[in-house]
Each structure stands twice: as structure tokens, then as C-alpha cells.
Design an enzyme around this catalytic site. Structure first.
Site, PDB file in Angstrom:
ATOM      1  N   HIS A  31      -2.463   0.361  -4.491  1.00 37.98           N
ATOM      2  CA  HIS A  31      -1.741   0.522  -5.755  1.00 37.98           C
ATOM      3  C   HIS A  31      -2.541   1.362  -6.739  1.00 37.98           C
ATOM      4  CE1 HIS A  31       0.636  -2.979  -4.231  1.00 37.98           C
ATOM      5  NE2 HIS A  31       1.593  -2.201  -4.687  1.00 37.98           N
ATOM      6  N   ASN A  32      -2.592   2.654  -6.455  1.00 36.91           N
ATOM      7  CA  ASN A  32      -3.324   3.593  -7.305  1.00 36.91           C
ATOM      8  C   ASN A  32      -2.413   4.775  -7.645  1.00 36.91           C
ATOM      9  OD1 ASN A  32      -3.353   5.311  -5.004  1.00 36.91           O
ATOM     10  ND2 ASN A  32      -5.112   4.166  -4.213  1.00 36.91           N
ATOM     11  N   ALA A  33      -2.973   5.775  -8.304  1.00 41.21           N
ATOM     12  CA  ALA A  33      -2.145   6.893  -8.781  1.00 41.21           C
ATOM     13  C   ALA A  33      -1.549   7.727  -7.637  1.00 41.21           C
ATOM     14  CB  ALA A  33      -2.969   7.790  -9.708  1.00 41.21           C
ATOM     15  N   VAL A  34      -2.182   7.686  -6.473  1.00 46.71           N
ATOM     16  CA  VAL A  34      -1.632   8.453  -5.349  1.00 46.71           C
ATOM     17  C   VAL A  34      -0.329   7.808  -4.861  1.00 46.71           C
ATOM     18  CG1 VAL A  34      -2.122   9.498  -3.108  1.00 46.71           C
ATOM     19  CG2 VAL A  34      -3.988   9.093  -4.714  1.00 46.71           C
ATOM     20  N   GLN A  62       3.191  -4.741   9.422  1.00 44.05           N
ATOM     21  CA  GLN A  62       4.131  -3.623   9.334  1.00 44.05           C
ATOM     22  C   GLN A  62       5.458  -3.945   9.995  1.00 44.05           C
ATOM     23  OE1 GLN A  62       4.006  -0.727   7.572  1.00 44.05           O
ATOM     24  NE2 GLN A  62       2.271  -1.790   6.683  1.00 44.05           N
TER      25      GLN A  62
HETATM   26 ZN   LIG Z   1       4.871   0.667  -5.959  1.00 40.80          ZN
END
Ligand SMILES: [Zn+2]
Ligand SMILES: *[C@@H]1O[C@H](CO)[C@@H](O)[C@H](O)[C@H]1NC(C)=O
Ligand SMILES: *[C@@H]1O[C@H](CO)[C@@H](O)[C@H](O)[C@H]1NC(C)=O
EC number: 3.1.4.-
Length: 430
Positions: free
Chosen positions: A158-161, A359
Site C-alpha cells: 500500500h504505497n504510491a506505486v 491468491q
Molecule cells: Zn488500494
């Protein structure tokens, strides 16, 4: 500099920053002495000073970097945001920003970690939003830099990428014929802002974790869509701070804030069944009318939900990287839960879980049902491509699973448990 001096400076800065900032949260797992959840709210925080705590100083860097004072200095020039050796390659990639194969990881490297700013600015331009809404490009860029900096770069997932990836996917959906011919510039504007900000200031742990550690955000938002509410309120904070829309009427700004909230709140995965059954019944009745603004906004909510969980619909090379990152974040949470005897959350135990199991469960219960309906709504080549990758990726993970266990276990039992936390509403989706 002596330690005492560093601490003195740090405390002054912290005091100064906390007196200005509100709502930022961060989580520092490296502390040995206590479960330490840092909260920088309106109120003052207590910082106990000891030599052991010097380590913490490092984690305040984010606040130093993202404080107003430093922001003012580091806002990149509108013409030199891509001004290094990779300038040409990054620009070249942006010409294909609407391709489903767009490699956001490569783009992030080429832009020196500025994928969210570069991509979103480019999309504002591409959609004619700067001209249409008479936006000040310096304010826009400053806003985007603040958004990018308020993501936690130390989060594996959960980062800017991730935000840039979701924004890119949203752009692909906005271009789909059914949407593009009925969307207004206002819709596009809100969609892109919501996509770019939808996980703003994510602490890298999930809602059940915040609830069981009595985090102030859980209290503030009454245990409901705790993270999503925080992402939204953080986005509103930055919109106001940037003054990007200061030239609009108060009424329009308020409308914008609440509609961005509707979009971001729709990304709460625990609400998926409700959105999905509404979507399904609209499609069954065939009564969606995109001239109707309410219907359009409902579709944009669904589009953002798709963009948010589209990782398994990308090519295997991209999809696999996302899977590894999200699992790393889950397992990291699990490690902390073990260490502090908090009870390990579903999917977070590295002793019993595998990427493949996680997954396959995710695809089966969340991604396939959502994209199945989306393809009914927008039966295009893109939708078929996404479903194609989804099928292939699932088969690949099943191959991995067989190799690892030799057993015929198809679906992670943790997703059964997860239903009580994450999917509380209904029995199984078919
Ligand atoms: Zn999201
Ligand atoms: C910003 O870009 C312009 C045009 O390329 C350049 O002349 C100017 O020196 C740059 N300013 C800074 C602060 O880098
Ligand atoms: C939130 O959950 C916690 C833990 O289950 C509980 O103690 C608290 O009362 C809940 N708060 C609200 C407002 O429901």
C-alpha cells in the site's frame, strides 16, 4: 551532532509538525519496548526520550519530508519533473498510458519514484482537465506531490506505486466506450483524484488490526470502513491545503469532497457483496442509464473497485510482483501480531499460508465475481483480456500450489474465516 541535540531538534520539529498536521498515522514495528503505534492527531503526542528511541527518529523522516515547509522547497518544476537520463524513456511510456500492459514498476523506476505525480499529471493533461477547470499547474503539481508523499513508501504494497497503478487502471476503464461517451469532465476529474488518493496514508495494517489495538482511527470511525474513511478525509485535507479548487464555488467543492468520498468508500472490500449484488440486479434488469448522473457515479464506484483489485488481471509478470508485495505486507502484520500476542489475522501467518493459496482464494471469492459482472457491463476486448489473464494467473498459482503441497487443496481455508471479517454479509458468491 550529539544525541541530545538531535533529540532536542527532533522534539521541536515533532511538536511543530503535530501542531499543524492532523490525521496522519504511521506504524513502527521496529520498536523493542512496546507495541508502538504512532499517532499524530490534533492533540499533542507524548514522545518518551531514551537512547533506545533514537531509532524512531528515522521514521519521522516522512514527516520532515512531507511537512509544509519542506514541501514548498521540494516541489518539482513543471518542466523538469522527468529531467534525468530517463526522461525520454518515461515520456515514451506515457504515450502508451492507456495500454493494459503498462509496466508501472518500470515507470516508477524511470521517474525516480515519482510515478504517481508524473502519471496523474499526465492524465489530467490528456483528459483536458487543466484547461477545462482552469487549474493552476503549480498547485496541481504541489497537490500531487503531497499525495505521493503521504503514501508510506516503506509499505511493501500500500504505497504510491499501488496508487499509480490503480489510477492507470482507472484511466483504462474511463476510456471504455460505454463510459467515455457519457462521462463529463467532472466525472473524469473525480475519478482520477479518487483513484490517486484512495489509499492515502495507509498504515500497512488492516482494519481488524486497528480495531484490536484500539487505534484512535477505529474509535473515530466507529469500527466501520476505518481505513477508507481515513483515506478520504486525508484526501480532503490535501485538496483544501493545496487550494487547487479554491476558484470554484463552495457548493462545488463540497460536492466534490462528498463524491470523492463515495468513490473511495466503495473500495472497502468488506462491502463488496453489497455493491456486487446491486450491480448484478441492474445488469439483470438492464436498467442502467448513463445519462443519469447517479447511475454514472455508481458505475464509477464499480470501476474504481475493479481498478483497486485488478492485480490478478494483469500479465503474469506484473501480477506476480503485486502478489509478492501484498503477501509480504500481510505476513509483516502477522509477525507483529505474533510478537505481541494479538492473535494472527487470517492470511497473515507465514507459517501456514502461501502466496499461491492466498491468491487463489482472492481470485475465487473476490476478483472473479467482480470482473465477471464488469465484463457483462462492458463487454470489450479489455474485459476479455483481463478475464484471460485472470484465468491464466490462477492456473499458474494452482501449478505452484501443486508443486508445493502435492495435495489437491484448491482454496485457502483462511478465506472461509475471512468471510466473518472481510465478507460478513452473505454466503458464498458462486
Ligand atoms: Zn488500494
Ligand atoms: C524550471 O524550468 C525552467 C524551464 O525549463 C527552467 O528555466 C528553470 O530554471 C527551472 N527552475 C528550477 C527551480 O529548476
Ligand atoms: C469497536 O470494536 C471494539 C473491539 O471489538 C469494541 O470494543 C468497541 O466497542 C467497538 N466500537 C464501536 C463504536 O462499535
Amino acid at each position: 551532532m550529539g544525541i541530545a541535540l538531535i533529540w532536542c531538534l527532533a522534539l521541536i520539529l515533532i511538536k511543530w509538525i503535530t501542531s499543524k498536521r492532523r490525521g496522519a498515522i504511521s506504524y513502527d514495528s521496529s520498536d523493542q519496548t512496546a507495541l508502538y503505534i504512532r499517532m499524530l492527531a490534533n492533540s499533542e503526542i507524548e514522545v518518551s526520550v531514551s537512547a533506545r528511541n533514537v531509532r524512531r527518529l528515522l521514521s519521522f523522516q516522512r514527516y520532515l519530508r512531507s511537512s509544509r515547509f519542506f514541501r514548498g522547497i521540494t516541489v518539482p518544476n513543471s518542466s523538469n519533473i522527468l529531467d534525468d537520463d530517463y526522461n525520454g524513456q518515461a515520456k515514451c511510456m506515457l504515450e502508451k498510458v492507456g495500454n493494459w500492459n503498462f509496466d508501472i514498476f518500470l515507470f516508477d523506476r524511470l521517474t525516480n519514484g515519482n510515478s504517481l505525480v508524473s502519471l496523474t499529471f499526465h492524465l489530467f493533461n490528456l483528459h483536458g482537465l487543466i484547461e477545462h477547470f482552469q487549474l493552476d499547474t503549480m498547485k496541481l503539481r504541489r497537490f500531487l506531490v503531497m499525495v505521493q508523499e503521504d503514501y508510506h513508501s516503506q509499505n511493501p504494497y500500500h504505497n504510491a506505486v499501488h496508487a499509480a497503478d490503480v489510477t492507470q487502471a482507472m484511466h483504462c476503464y474511463l476510456k471504455e466506450p460505454k463510459l467515455s461517451k457519457s462521462l463529463t469532465p467532472w466525472d473524469v476529474l473525480l475519478s482520477l483524484i479518487a483513484a490517486a488518493t484512495h489509499d492515502l496514508d495507509h498504515p500497512g495494517v488492516n482494519q481488524p488490526f486497528l480495531i484490536k489495538t484500539n487505534h484512535y482511527l477505529a474509535t473515530l470511525y466507529k469500527n466501520t470502513s476505518v481505513l477508507e474513511n481515513h483515506h478520504w478525509r486525508s484526501a480532503v485535507g490535501l485538496l483544501r491545503e493545496s487550494g487547487l479548487f479554491a476558484h470554484m464555488s463552495l457548493e462545488n467543492r463540497q460536492l466534490m469532497e462528498s463524491q470523492i468520498g463515495d468513490l473511495i468508500l466503495a473500495t472497502d472490500i468488506s462491502q463488496q457483496n453489497e455493491y456486487l449484488s446491486m450491480f448484478r440486479s441492474h445488469l439483470d434488469r438492464g436498467d442502467l442509464c448513463l445519462e443519469n448522473a447517479n447511475h454514472r457515479h455508481f458505475i464509477l464506484q464499480m470501476a474504481l473497485k475493479c481498478a483497486d483489485i485488478c492485480n490478478p488481471c494483469r500479465t503474469w509478470e506484473l501480477s506476480k510482483q503485486w502478489s509478492e508485495k501484498v503477501t509480504e505486507e500481510f505476513f509483516h502484520q502477522g509477525d507483529i501480531e505474533k510478537k505481541y500476542h494479538l492473535g494472527v489475522s487470517p492470511l497473515c501467518d507465514r507459517q501456514t499460508e502461501t502466496i499461491a493459496n492466498i491468491q487463489i482464494g482472492f481470485m475465487t471469492y473476490l476478483v472473479e465475481p467482480l470482473f465477471g459482472e464488469w465484463a457483462r457491463f462492458s463487454n470489450t476486448r479489455l474485459s476479455q483480456t483481463m478475464l484471460g489473464h485472470l484465468g491464466l494467473n490462477k492456473a499458474s498459482w494452482k501449478g505452484v500450489q501443486r508443486e508445493q503441497s502435492g495435495s489437491g487443496d484448491d482454496v485457502d481455508p483462511a478465506f472461509e474465516e475471512m468471510d466473518s471479517d472481510i465478507l460478513p454479509q452473505e454466503p458464498r458468491l458462486s
